[in-house]
Design a protein around this motif. Sequence first.
Motif, short mmCIF file in Angstrom:
data_model
loop_
_atom_site.label_atom_id
_atom_site.label_comp_id
_atom_site.label_asym_id
_atom_site.label_seq_id
_atom_site.Cartn_x
_atom_site.Cartn_y
_atom_site.Cartn_z
N MET A 109 0.83 -1.21 0.00
CA MET A 109 0.00 0.00 0.00
C MET A 109 0.87 1.27 0.00
O MET A 109 0.70 2.14 -0.85
CB MET A 109 -0.90 0.02 1.24
N GLY A 137 2.73 1.61 -3.17
CA GLY A 137 1.80 1.95 -4.24
C GLY A 137 1.43 3.42 -4.24
O GLY A 137 1.40 4.07 -5.29
N VAL A 138 1.16 3.97 -3.05
CA VAL A 138 0.82 5.39 -2.94
C VAL A 138 2.00 6.25 -3.40
O VAL A 138 1.85 7.19 -4.17
CB VAL A 138 0.41 5.74 -1.50
N VAL A 173 1.91 8.85 -6.71
CA VAL A 173 2.11 10.31 -6.67
C VAL A 173 3.39 10.73 -7.37
O VAL A 173 3.43 11.72 -8.09
CB VAL A 173 2.02 10.90 -5.25
N ALA A 221 0.11 13.50 0.22
CA ALA A 221 0.26 12.07 0.56
C ALA A 221 1.34 11.90 1.62
O ALA A 221 1.17 11.15 2.59
CB ALA A 221 0.60 11.26 -0.69
N LYS A 230 0.35 12.77 5.18
CA LYS A 230 -0.44 11.73 5.84
C LYS A 230 0.46 10.61 6.34
O LYS A 230 0.29 10.10 7.45
CB LYS A 230 -1.48 11.16 4.89
N ILE A 231 1.43 10.23 5.53
CA ILE A 231 2.36 9.17 5.93
C ILE A 231 3.22 9.65 7.10
O ILE A 231 3.45 8.92 8.07
CB ILE A 231 3.25 8.72 4.74
#
Lengths: 202, 201
Positions: free
Chosen positions: B90, B93-94, B98, B127, B130-131
């Motif tokens: 995941m 992939g993110v 991006v 993104a 958030k991580i």
Amino acid sequence: MPSYKLSYFDAYGRGEMARLLFAAAKVEYEDERFSFEEWKASYKQTTPFGYCPVLYIDGAPLCESGAIMRYLAVEFGFNGANSLQGAYIEMISGALSDMFSKLPFFEKDEKLKEEKSRAAYKDHILPLLVKMEKKFTERKCDFLIGDKTSYADIQLMQCFIIAQRYDASLLTPFPNLVALKERVAEIDGLKQYLAERNQCPF
Amino acid sequence: MGKYKLTYFNGPGRAEVIRLLFSAAKVEFEDHRFGFEQWPTIKQEMPFNQVPVLYIDGTPLCESGAIFRYLATEFGMNGANSLQAAYIEMVHGVLHDVYSKVPYMENDAKVKKEKTTEVHQEHILPALKKIEKKFSESKRQFLVGDKLSYADLKLMNSLILTEERAPEILPQLPNLCALRDRVRNLDGVKQYLASRPISKM
């Protein structure tokens, strides 16, 4: 077994492989579906990164369709017998995704859509299927990889359903792959789901 | 041929995480890189007319995800269980989604710079924030689980690109930058980063 909820559009798109895996494994889950308007208005903000599908595992979100698909495949025994088989399964799945993603799902002009679809099959999809049919025939096995159903077999079935809906005659050169698709469509659990599921344009 | 041979363009693209996995695991491999002018010939020889291809004892494996997930599993960099492996996929992939919006192939330098900055502001930074938030709350040393995974390698490589092309966003990501620095100094990774060709993409 954890509780599962899949959250996605009412479409095949990037969510259908997860639904097919739940069906083939005969595992219960909540199949949450929303419209594009509902997605923009509310669902999008609730997701980890603003993307869907999202799989909630005991309420904890997992996103990225590949991660979801491979997680369910491993949990339900559809990821081969070892890591090398898992790699070949991912390879076939990836090749199918790459080629079928060239279809013009969102083209609004009917004439252009037909032209682009023809071109996608001719230039990308059929050449891949020629290679796959050859290898599969040589292998003389009932499954694409290893000796049991994997998510590559299930994905092939879904791709062939899409292709047959468009023009079934395109698949005549691939009798062994078509026979595999027919076998997978008969799997208990999958068979019932295929008969009942919403027919989606993509 | 040794056990492993990787064939790809002379650039990072879809091969860099693979090369970083070999480096972090300190496993030898033949890093076959070709120029664009050779691509028409090589393309016909590849099983699915695409690269990268990894030859394992001469047998080809295609699709970058299949390759790096296989190697990550073999080298113990794919989490401790299937759920961790899913979260690793995941995050990778993110990051891939991006960062793939960066206009690597743009020839006009001014347009490239503008679009790269825009992509960082509109896609990459949201993104990464958030991580960063989840990562700093977890108080872990690695993005998922308690050991290095290919998601950490991807993160490191992505932030190195951002250092070069949009460093203004980095002060908002202190814990991810600290992780980047830990990973870039790992034995094996450090030597590879020092010796890899500079990419023009």
